[in-house]
Motif scaffolding. Structure first.
Motif, PDB file in Angstrom:
ATOM      1  N   HIS A 366      24.767 -64.526  65.098  1.00 37.35           N
ATOM      2  CA  HIS A 366      26.223 -64.645  65.109  1.00 37.35           C
ATOM      3  C   HIS A 366      26.621 -66.054  64.689  1.00 37.35           C
ATOM      4  O   HIS A 366      26.192 -67.038  65.305  1.00 37.35           O
ATOM      5  CB  HIS A 366      26.746 -64.337  66.514  1.00 37.35           C
ATOM      6  CG  HIS A 366      28.233 -64.499  66.635  1.00 37.35           C
ATOM      7  ND1 HIS A 366      29.121 -63.783  65.874  1.00 37.35           N
ATOM      8  CD2 HIS A 366      28.984 -65.308  67.434  1.00 37.35           C
ATOM      9  CE1 HIS A 366      30.357 -64.129  66.194  1.00 37.35           C
ATOM     10  NE2 HIS A 366      30.301 -65.055  67.127  1.00 37.35           N
ATOM     11  N   VAL A 418      25.538 -63.981  73.252  1.00 40.06           N
ATOM     12  CA  VAL A 418      26.500 -63.303  72.390  1.00 40.06           C
ATOM     13  C   VAL A 418      26.414 -61.791  72.589  1.00 40.06           C
ATOM     14  O   VAL A 418      25.340 -61.223  72.838  1.00 40.06           O
ATOM     15  CB  VAL A 418      26.261 -63.668  70.908  1.00 40.06           C
ATOM     16  CG1 VAL A 418      24.957 -63.080  70.379  1.00 40.06           C
ATOM     17  CG2 VAL A 418      27.436 -63.247  70.048  1.00 40.06           C
ATOM     18  N   ARG A 419      27.552 -61.139  72.523  1.00 41.49           N
ATOM     19  CA  ARG A 419      27.596 -59.685  72.623  1.00 41.49           C
ATOM     20  C   ARG A 419      26.986 -59.072  71.350  1.00 41.49           C
ATOM     21  O   ARG A 419      27.268 -59.539  70.242  1.00 41.49           O
ATOM     22  CB  ARG A 419      29.029 -59.195  72.766  1.00 41.49           C
ATOM     23  CG  ARG A 419      29.707 -59.618  74.070  1.00 41.49           C
ATOM     24  CD  ARG A 419      31.128 -59.111  74.138  1.00 41.49           C
ATOM     25  NE  ARG A 419      31.771 -59.543  75.370  1.00 41.49           N
ATOM     26  CZ  ARG A 419      31.686 -58.898  76.527  1.00 41.49           C
ATOM     27  NH1 ARG A 419      30.992 -57.765  76.598  1.00 41.49           N
ATOM     28  NH2 ARG A 419      32.297 -59.365  77.602  1.00 41.49           N
ATOM     29  N   ALA A 422      29.523 -58.309  68.686  1.00 43.44           N
ATOM     30  CA  ALA A 422      30.076 -59.479  67.991  1.00 43.44           C
ATOM     31  C   ALA A 422      29.117 -59.941  66.900  1.00 43.44           C
ATOM     32  O   ALA A 422      29.543 -60.283  65.787  1.00 43.44           O
ATOM     33  CB  ALA A 422      30.341 -60.603  68.987  1.00 43.44           C
ATOM     34  N   GLN A 423      27.839 -59.936  67.206  1.00 35.87           N
ATOM     35  CA  GLN A 423      26.845 -60.327  66.205  1.00 35.87           C
ATOM     36  C   GLN A 423      26.834 -59.322  65.056  1.00 35.87           C
ATOM     37  O   GLN A 423      26.778 -59.717  63.883  1.00 35.87           O
ATOM     38  CB  GLN A 423      25.459 -60.427  66.838  1.00 35.87           C
ATOM     39  CG  GLN A 423      24.377 -60.861  65.850  1.00 35.87           C
ATOM     40  CD  GLN A 423      23.026 -61.084  66.512  1.00 35.87           C
ATOM     41  OE1 GLN A 423      22.961 -61.329  67.713  1.00 35.87           O
ATOM     42  NE2 GLN A 423      21.959 -60.993  65.743  1.00 35.87           N
ATOM     43  N   ARG A 425      29.259 -57.413  63.988  1.00 40.05           N
ATOM     44  CA  ARG A 425      30.465 -57.573  63.169  1.00 40.05           C
ATOM     45  C   ARG A 425      30.301 -58.722  62.188  1.00 40.05           C
ATOM     46  O   ARG A 425      30.635 -58.606  61.006  1.00 40.05           O
ATOM     47  CB  ARG A 425      31.689 -57.825  64.059  1.00 40.05           C
ATOM     48  CG  ARG A 425      32.265 -56.610  64.721  1.00 40.05           C
ATOM     49  CD  ARG A 425      33.670 -56.875  65.243  1.00 40.05           C
ATOM     50  NE  ARG A 425      33.734 -58.006  66.151  1.00 40.05           N
ATOM     51  CZ  ARG A 425      33.576 -57.920  67.474  1.00 40.05           C
ATOM     52  NH1 ARG A 425      33.335 -56.733  68.032  1.00 40.05           N
ATOM     53  NH2 ARG A 425      33.650 -59.000  68.233  1.00 40.05           N
ATOM     54  N   ARG A 468      35.942 -70.862  61.502  1.00 36.09           N
ATOM     55  CA  ARG A 468      35.339 -69.858  62.382  1.00 36.09           C
ATOM     56  C   ARG A 468      34.545 -70.484  63.517  1.00 36.09           C
ATOM     57  O   ARG A 468      34.331 -69.839  64.556  1.00 36.09           O
ATOM     58  CB  ARG A 468      34.447 -68.913  61.572  1.00 36.09           C
ATOM     59  CG  ARG A 468      35.217 -68.094  60.556  1.00 36.09           C
ATOM     60  CD  ARG A 468      34.377 -67.012  59.927  1.00 36.09           C
ATOM     61  NE  ARG A 468      34.089 -65.925  60.874  1.00 36.09           N
ATOM     62  CZ  ARG A 468      33.679 -64.722  60.506  1.00 36.09           C
ATOM     63  NH1 ARG A 468      33.510 -64.457  59.219  1.00 36.09           N
ATOM     64  NH2 ARG A 468      33.430 -63.795  61.401  1.00 36.09           N
ATOM     65  N   ASN A 473      34.845 -68.551  70.827  1.00 36.96           N
ATOM     66  CA  ASN A 473      35.666 -67.458  71.349  1.00 36.96           C
ATOM     67  C   ASN A 473      34.942 -66.818  72.532  1.00 36.96           C
ATOM     68  O   ASN A 473      33.930 -66.139  72.342  1.00 36.96           O
ATOM     69  CB  ASN A 473      35.921 -66.421  70.263  1.00 36.96           C
ATOM     70  CG  ASN A 473      36.813 -65.287  70.737  1.00 36.96           C
ATOM     71  OD1 ASN A 473      37.285 -65.291  71.877  1.00 36.96           O
ATOM     72  ND2 ASN A 473      37.053 -64.313  69.876  1.00 36.96           N
ATOM     73  N   ASP A 476      33.490 -63.237  72.545  1.00 39.52           N
ATOM     74  CA  ASP A 476      32.277 -62.897  71.812  1.00 39.52           C
ATOM     75  C   ASP A 476      31.039 -62.926  72.704  1.00 39.52           C
ATOM     76  O   ASP A 476      29.954 -62.528  72.260  1.00 39.52           O
ATOM     77  CB  ASP A 476      32.059 -63.879  70.650  1.00 39.52           C
ATOM     78  CG  ASP A 476      33.064 -63.681  69.521  1.00 39.52           C
ATOM     79  OD1 ASP A 476      33.632 -62.578  69.416  1.00 39.52           O
ATOM     80  OD2 ASP A 476      33.267 -64.645  68.748  1.00 39.52           O
ATOM     81  N   TYR A 477      31.192 -63.385  73.949  1.00 41.14           N
ATOM     82  CA  TYR A 477      30.044 -63.598  74.819  1.00 41.14           C
ATOM     83  C   TYR A 477      30.130 -62.753  76.073  1.00 41.14           C
ATOM     84  O   TYR A 477      31.224 -62.424  76.547  1.00 41.14           O
ATOM     85  CB  TYR A 477      29.917 -65.094  75.135  1.00 41.14           C
ATOM     86  CG  TYR A 477      29.508 -65.849  73.891  1.00 41.14           C
ATOM     87  CD1 TYR A 477      28.168 -66.051  73.602  1.00 41.14           C
ATOM     88  CD2 TYR A 477      30.452 -66.304  72.972  1.00 41.14           C
ATOM     89  CE1 TYR A 477      27.764 -66.682  72.427  1.00 41.14           C
ATOM     90  CE2 TYR A 477      30.074 -66.929  71.804  1.00 41.14           C
ATOM     91  CZ  TYR A 477      28.731 -67.122  71.538  1.00 41.14           C
ATOM     92  OH  TYR A 477      28.343 -67.723  70.377  1.00 41.14           O
TER      93      TYR A 477
END
Length: 480
Positions: A366, A418-419, A422-423, A425, A468, A473, A476-477
Motif C-alpha cells: 500500500h 494496513v487493511r 486498502a492495499q 485498491r 497521497r 489515512n 486504511d488501517y
C-alpha cells in the motif's frame, strides 16, 4: 536480546532521512543496521570510473539540507557520499548506526519485531523499517563458462581499484546506466575494449556543467538562490514526466533529441545502426551522456551485438563462433531490483512468509510502504515507487513523512497494519494506470518481473505521490 523502538535497515538516503526526521521529531530510540562498514548505500558501493548521478545535483539532496558545495550539475559519487556523511554528522545520526550488521531474518512476535543478524545476534523492536533501496544487489548473469575465465572479473558495483586496466584487453558486458559512465574512461586506458550489447539504450545529451566557486559561494550565502534553481529543475523534470504519466506521444521531442544526438556523435552508418534502439523511448531507462557515443568511435573499441555463447578461459565467444580475447571482464549488468527484501526472510502475522506472499500475489504494498499481514513493518523505496523522470530523494522524503506519522501511532501503543482492501485498491489502481504507459509498450526491462508485471515504477507525477502520502489515512488501517 537488545531492545529498541525502531530498527531501520540500511544507511543510504532512505535510512538516513528517516533517522534525521525521527530525531527532529524528538525520537531517539532507534538503530540503523548497516551490513557494510560505512554508510552511503549505493554511493558507497558504486565507485567505478566516471560514476556520477544522472539526476541534477540541485535536486539530489534533502529539501531540508541543501548542499551549496556541488561542483557540477551532475554530482560525482564521492561528492554525494561526502554529502551523506555530512548529514549524518550534522544531525548526530552516526551514533545510531551499527556497521557489519546484516539482517538475515525478521519475524513478528508478541506485538513486535525480532530481528536476527548474520553474526547470530539479534534485536527486538516495536517497528521495523526497510531502507535497503533497489540498486544494491548486483545482478551477475548466468553466463556459461564464467567460472573458467582465467583473468579478472568484477561487477561495476564491486570495482577492483587495485587492478590497472592500462594496456589490457577489456570485455564489458552490458550497456546500462553504469556502463555508459565507465566505458569512456576505461576506453581511454585499455589497449582494446569490446562492448557486448544486447539492447541499444536511448541516450540523450547530458546538460552538465561545472558550478564555479563564485556560484557555490552565492549558494552558501543566499540559500534562497539555490532553492529557486532547485524549484526550476524540479518542475522541468516534472513536466517531462507527462510523457511517462500521461501519454507516450509526449516523449516525441525527447526521441527526436536522442536521434539527433546519435547522428551528431556517430558518423559511421554501420555503427549508428547498431546503436539505434528498436523500442519506444522510455520503455527502458533513458540514459544521459556526452561521451558514451564518442568512446564507441575510438579505434580501440568494438561494439559487439552478436549474442554471447559462453565465456572461455581466455575471453568471450559469441554465437557467430568468434572468440574475443580479454584480460579482464567487467559486468555492467545492473542490479537484482526485486531482491531488496527477498534476500532476507521476513515473516509476519501467523508466520506468513513475505517471499511466499509476493511469489503468489506479486510484489506490492500500500503506497509502496505498508503490507497487510505485516504489522509495524514499513518500506522505503518500496514497490511501485521508483521514478523514471525525477529524483528518488523527493519520493524518499514523502515516504519518510508518512512513516514518521505511522511510527507516532506505534509509540502511542497502536499496531499499524494496513487493511487488505486498502492495499488491493491501491495496487489495482496502480496496475491499471500502468497499462497504457510506455513501460508496458513491449520491451523487456528491469522494471518488469518474470511475469511481465511492473512492480517497480510509480506511473504518475511525483506531486500525485506527495499528495497521497502527505497524511496517513487512519481508515486504511485496522485500528482505525
Amino acid at each position: 536480546m537488545t531492545r529498541t523502538g525502531v530498527v531501520i535497515i540500511g544507511s543510504g538516503f532512505a535510512g538516513l532521512c528517516l533517522g534525521i526526521q525521527l530525531k527532529l521529531a524528538g525520537v531517539h530510540d532507534f538503530v540503523i543496521l548497516e551490513k557494510g562498514d560505512d554508510l552511503g548505500g549505493t554511493w558507497r558501493d558504486n565507485t567505478y570510473p566516471g560514476c556520477a548521478c544522472d539526476i541534477p545535483s540541485y535536486l539530489y539532496s534533502f529539501s531540508f539540507e541543501q548542499n551549496p558545495h556541488w561542483s557540477r550539475m551532475f554530482a560525482p559519487w564521492d561528492e554525494i557520499l561526502a554529502y551523506l556523511k555530512h548529514c549524518a554528522e550534522k544531525y548526530d545520526i552516526a551514533r545510531h548506526i551499527r556497521y557489519g550488521a546484516e539482517v538475515v531474518e525478521a519475524s513478528w512476535r508478541d506485538g513486535g519485531w525480532s530481528v536476527v543478524l548474520a553474526d547470530g545476534s539479534g534485536l527486538d523492536a516495536e517497528a521495523l523499517v526497510s531502507g535497503v533501496g533497489s540498486l544494491h544487489e548486483p545482478h551477475v548473469p548466468d553466463l556459461p563458462g564464467l567460472e573458467t575465465f582465467t583473468g579478472k572479473v568484477w561487477h561495476s558495483a564491486r570495482w577492483d581499484h587495485s587492478h590497472d586496466l592500462a594496456g589490457e584487453r577489456v570485455a564489458v558486458i552490458g550497456t546500462g546506466a553504469s556502463a555508459i559512465q565507465f566505458v569512456p574512461p576505461v576506453a581511454e586506458k585499455a589497449a582494446h575494449l569490446d562492448l557486448f550489447q544486447r539492447t541499444a539504450p536511448w541516450v540523450t545529451p547530458k546538460p552538465d556543467r561545472a558550478i564555479g566557486p563564485r556560484e557555490r559561494a552565492l549558494h552558501a550565502r543566499l540559500p534562497i538562490a539555490q532553492r529557486v534553481i532547485r524549484s526550476i529543475v524540479y518542475w522541468c523534470l516534472e513536466a517531462r514526466g507527462a510523457g511517462f504519466a500521461v501519454h507516450p506521444r509526449m516523449l516525441k521531442a525527447l526521441e527526436i533529441q536522442a536521434k539527433r544526438h546519435l547522428h551528431k556523435q556517430v558518423k559511421d552508418p554501420a555503427l549508428r545502426a547498431k546503436l539505434a534502439p528498436d523500442y519506444q523511448i522510455g520503455c527502458k531507462r533513458i540514459l544521459v551522456s556526452n561521451d558514451y557515443y564518442p568512446a564507441l568511435t575510438r579505434p580501440n573499441v568494438d561494439l559487439v551485438t552478436d549474442p554471447i555463447e559462453r565465456i572461455t578461459p581466455t575471453g568471450v565467444r559469441t554465437s557467430d563462433g568468434v572468440d574475443h580475447p580479454a584480460d579482464t571482464i567487467v559486468l555492467g549488468t545492473g542490479f537484482r531490483v526485486s531482491a531488496n527484501l527477498t534476500r532476507m526472510r521476513i515473516t509476519g502475522r501467523d508466520g506468513v512468509d513475505l517471499n511466499d506472499v509476493w511469489q503468489r500475489d506479486g510484489i506490492s504494498a500500500h503506497l509502496g510502504i505498508t503490507m497487510a499481514g505485516f504489522p509495524n513493518l514499513f518500506l522505503l523505496v518500496g514497490p511501485n515507487t521508483v521514478l523514471a523522470h525525477s529524483s528518488m530523494v523527493f519520493m524518499i522524503e514523502a515516504q519518510v513523512r508518512y512513516v514518521v506519522q505511522a511510527l507516532a501511532r506505534v509509540r502511542a501503543g497502536r499496531t499499524v497494519e494496513v487493511r487488505p482492501e486498502a492495499q488491493r485498491r491501491f495496487v489495482t489502481s496502480v496496475q491499471r494506470d500502468l497499462g497504457g504507459t510506455v513501460w508496458q509498450s513491449g520491451c523487456a526491462s528491469w522494471y518488469l518481473d518474470e511475469q511481465g508485471r511492473n512492480s517497480t515504477i510509480w506511473p504518475h507525477f511525483t506531486t500525485g505521490y506527495w499528495r497521497r502520502t502527505r497524511r496517513l489515512n487512519p481508515a486504511d488501517y485496522l485500528d482505525g
